[in-house]
Design an enzyme around this catalytic site. Structure first.
Site, PDB file in Angstrom:
ATOM      1  N   LYS A 124     -23.760  18.307  33.157  1.00 54.17           N
ATOM      2  CA  LYS A 124     -22.462  18.986  33.131  1.00 54.17           C
ATOM      3  C   LYS A 124     -22.490  20.237  34.004  1.00 54.17           C
ATOM      4  CE  LYS A 124     -20.827  19.466  29.045  1.00 54.17           C
ATOM      5  NZ  LYS A 124     -20.628  20.005  27.684  1.00 54.17           N
ATOM      6  N   ASP A 142     -16.371  18.396  29.490  1.00 54.64           N
ATOM      7  CA  ASP A 142     -16.641  19.285  28.354  1.00 54.64           C
ATOM      8  C   ASP A 142     -15.838  18.805  27.155  1.00 54.64           C
ATOM      9  OD1 ASP A 142     -14.040  20.007  28.911  1.00 54.64           O
ATOM     10  OD2 ASP A 142     -14.433  22.165  28.955  1.00 54.64           O
TER      11      ASP A 142
END
Length: 213
Positions: A124, A142
């Site tokens: 991420k 997210d």
């Protein structure tokens, strides 16, 4: 799981989001690739606003791996102790700086494989840096994107990896660069977790969420 929206609906959604904000910006303060990388690494289980408060005085004195190493782990802790998991994050940032110097000549690499080899950097974080700094169509999923993707049918998936693939597979190429920012901001301010603001949602015409308020 919510069904996948079809191509015309997804194209309409992102056209509407682009009309509202053509160039969406991330909300983490940074001055270069290194400070962006550190800010994103610090943002895990923390808010962007909280990270920005902590880095406001940090980045002016430590905006390179060399300067951050000179500050040291304890010096870094003094700046970021208001952020969750600050001790572990400080340890990782210092190790990250050393690896950047030893392996990459002090520069932030522009490949995902290289980025995720850095201490404290997961997929991420790597995708945020690739997207925001290197302008690559990488998708950082997210909690906001995961929620919005599954609620709306834009990019449903059982986990973050599946949602990331759904974004890459189903969102038209013309929207890929900014897709994750449009979705993060929409999830953060409109499609919020507990009481989504469906009444003012600009994409409610296409959203598949059954409990629209």
């Amino acid at each position: 799981m919510t069904p996948q929206l079809d191509y015309p609906a997804i194209h309409a959604i992102f056209s509407r989001l682009r009309e509202a904000e053509a160039e969406p910006q991330g909300e983490l303060d940074h001055t270069n690739a290194f400070t962006l990388l550190v800010a994103v690494a610090l943002s895990a289980q923390a808010t962007d606003k909280g990270v920005n408060r902590a880095t406001r005085d940090l980045f002016p004195i430590a905006d390179t791996p060399e300067k951050m190493l000179a500050l040291g782990e304890e010096g870094l802790i003094e700046h970021i102790k208001t952020i969750g998991l600050f001790r572990n994050k400080a340890k990782n940032v210092i190790k990250l700086c050393q690896r950047l110097i030893d392996v990459y000549g002090g520069e932030v690499p522009s490949s995902r494989a290289a980025l995720v080899s850095l201490p404290g950097v997961g997929r991420k974080t790597a995708n945020v840096v690739l997207n925001m700094w290197f302008r690559l169509p990488a998708q950082a999923v997210d909690t906001h994107i995961f929620r919005l993707g599954n609620r709306s049918g834009i990019c449903p998936g059982k986990d973050e990896a599946a949602v990331e693939r759904a974004i890459e597979d189903n969102i038209p190429a013309e929207f890929q660069q900014h897709a994750h920012h449009w979705m993060i901001l929409h999830g953060r301010y409109i499609c919020v977790a507990r009481k989504p603001k469906c009444g003012i949602c600009p994409i409610r015409d296409w959203c598949l969420y059954e409990e629209k308020t």
